[in-house]
Design a protein around this motif. Structure first.
Motif, mmCIF file in Angstrom:
data_model
loop_
_atom_site.group_PDB
_atom_site.id
_atom_site.type_symbol
_atom_site.label_atom_id
_atom_site.label_comp_id
_atom_site.label_asym_id
_atom_site.label_seq_id
_atom_site.Cartn_x
_atom_site.Cartn_y
_atom_site.Cartn_z
ATOM 1 N N SER A 107 0.817 -1.213 0.000
ATOM 2 C CA SER A 107 0.000 0.000 0.000
ATOM 3 C C SER A 107 0.850 1.261 0.000
ATOM 4 N N GLY A 108 2.144 1.113 0.183
ATOM 5 C CA GLY A 108 3.011 2.263 0.026
ATOM 6 C C GLY A 108 4.084 2.398 1.082
ATOM 7 N N THR A 109 5.168 3.069 0.689
ATOM 8 C CA THR A 109 6.271 3.372 1.589
ATOM 9 C C THR A 109 6.473 4.880 1.601
ATOM 10 N N MET A 110 6.487 5.463 2.774
ATOM 11 C CA MET A 110 6.650 6.906 2.899
ATOM 12 C C MET A 110 8.052 7.336 2.497
ATOM 13 N N MET A 111 8.124 8.413 1.695
ATOM 14 C CA MET A 111 9.407 9.001 1.337
ATOM 15 C C MET A 111 9.575 10.318 2.078
ATOM 16 N N TYR A 112 10.837 10.682 2.304
ATOM 17 C CA TYR A 112 11.116 11.869 3.106
ATOM 18 C C TYR A 112 11.800 12.984 2.320
ATOM 19 N N TYR A 113 12.316 12.675 1.125
ATOM 20 C CA TYR A 113 12.938 13.674 0.258
ATOM 21 C C TYR A 113 14.030 14.447 0.998
ATOM 22 N N LEU A 154 19.058 -1.400 -6.738
ATOM 23 C CA LEU A 154 19.298 -2.300 -5.611
ATOM 24 C C LEU A 154 18.729 -1.721 -4.319
ATOM 25 N N TYR A 155 18.940 -0.430 -4.113
ATOM 26 C CA TYR A 155 18.360 0.215 -2.931
ATOM 27 C C TYR A 155 16.834 0.136 -2.963
ATOM 28 N N LEU A 156 16.264 0.348 -4.124
ATOM 29 C CA LEU A 156 14.808 0.280 -4.272
ATOM 30 C C LEU A 156 14.284 -1.085 -3.838
ATOM 31 N N ALA A 157 14.943 -2.152 -4.294
ATOM 32 C CA ALA A 157 14.496 -3.504 -3.966
ATOM 33 C C ALA A 157 14.619 -3.797 -2.477
ATOM 34 N N LEU A 158 15.523 -3.091 -1.802
ATOM 35 C CA LEU A 158 15.733 -3.312 -0.366
ATOM 36 C C LEU A 158 14.879 -2.387 0.501
ATOM 37 N N GLY A 159 14.042 -1.574 -0.146
ATOM 38 C CA GLY A 159 13.170 -0.671 0.605
ATOM 39 C C GLY A 159 13.730 0.718 0.803
ATOM 40 N N GLY A 160 14.880 1.008 0.217
ATOM 41 C CA GLY A 160 15.491 2.330 0.345
ATOM 42 C C GLY A 160 15.032 3.264 -0.759
ATOM 43 N N ASP A 162 14.175 6.470 -0.725
ATOM 44 C CA ASP A 162 14.867 7.767 -0.753
ATOM 45 C C ASP A 162 16.299 7.622 -1.250
ATOM 46 N N HIS A 163 16.974 6.548 -0.835
ATOM 47 C CA HIS A 163 18.354 6.321 -1.292
ATOM 48 C C HIS A 163 18.379 6.188 -2.822
#
Length: 304
Positions: A107-113, A154-160, A162-163
């Motif tokens: 349902s989504g992951t919050m980003m902090y920018y 790779l960061y995206l797949a690990l939940g990062g 913002d990274h």
């Protein structure tokens, strides 16, 4: 018989293939005749040691006198293994982690920018050594911009999220940002970076991002345009939907090529309805798209 000929040349392990009831080829009898016989390996050969080999080709050359022959054996590797790049240890470590922790539509992951030093997003330990500098084989990287794209994936797949976002934004956004820094104008990796940018914002799901829900993902797919991997993504979706009339109908709406806008709409529908079958399907298509883009960007990173 073929068994005796193979045994004569000390290829006893192939007799296992000839024992399969559907593998009974005829050996040519005329002199100077070449025969190429292709076999599919039986399921019992799908062990870890043979996982990259899907078929065997036997080439038999008949000479004069007919009693003499030369048998040549070639194993054809799995198509993906043959074409796929040889990933660096850092990339392989993430892919090994994903075997037990596959990507999922949520349902989504919050980003902090925010810049990396201000982020407190919990990431698995495998991300500790992850950076643009570690994603390539030592001394093989030809384009550092693509290393940002690969690391971002790779960061995206690990939940990062913002990274990943911080790495790819300078490559595809023309203005400086407080989290990504100055833009890199004219980058050869801009198209792949925009694609990763779209995947990042799709992962925001129903969290309100910069431009609402899924709208930002659609914007960045528009910036990406037609990508080389789209035909392969649609092919993967077709295979995943095979045998399920409902999913086959959904895939058929794409037409002859993968339509990311339609897929984003299906992802939104899956999350809204909490339809587990649809969520699972979308997750596996997302996984296929991610793998294809990783392979594409990794090859470009190491291309001379």
């Amino acid at each position: 018989t073929l068994k005796r000929r193979l045994k004569r040349y000390h290829l006893n392990y192939l007799s296992r293939v000839s024992r399969e009831r559907d593998l009974r080829p005829k050996i040519p009898t005329s002199p100077l005749q070449e025969s190429k016989m292709n076999f599919n390996l039986p399921p019992s050969w799908s062990s870890a040691s043979n996982s990259h080999f899907k078929s065997v080709r036997i080439v038999l050359y008949r000479t004069v006198p007919p009693a003499s022959a030369v048998v040549m054996l070639a194993c054809s590797p799995d198509a993906h293994a043959a074409k796929g790049p040889k990933y660096s240890p850092a990339v392989r470590a993430v892919m090994d982690y994903l075997k037990d922790h596959p990507m999922q539509l949520t349902s989504g992951t919050m980003m902090y920018y925010e810049p990396n030093q201000d982020l407190h997003t919990p990431l698995p330990a495998v991300a500790d050594s992850l950076s643009p500098a570690t994603v390539s084989q030592q001394g093989c990287m030809k384009d550092s911009d693509f290393s940002l794209v690969v690391a971002g994936l790779l960061y995206l797949a690990l939940g990062g999220l913002d990274h990943a976002h911080n790495l790819v934004t300078p490559l595809c956004w023309g203005s400086p940002t407080n989290y990504g820094g100055k833009p890199v104008r004219g980058s050869a990796a801009a198209k792949d970076a925009a694609h990763v940018h779209a995947l990042v914002h799709r992962s925001e799901g129903f969290c309100e991002g910069e431009f609402g829900r899924f709208s930002n993902a659609n914007y960045w797919y528009g910036a990406t345009g037609r990508h080389e991997i789209f035909p392969a993504v649609l092919d993967a979706a077709c295979k995943l939907a095979a045998g399920n009339s409902r999913l086959e109908e959904i895939v058929a709406r794409h037409g002859k090529e993968f339509d990311p806008y339609k897929f984003n709409s299906v992802c939104s529908q899956a999350l809204s309805s909490k339809d587990q079958e649809l969520i699972n399907f979308c997750s596996r298509v997302m996984e296929a798209e991610w793998n294809l883009l990783l392979e594409h960007s990794y090859k470009n990173m190491n291309k001379a």
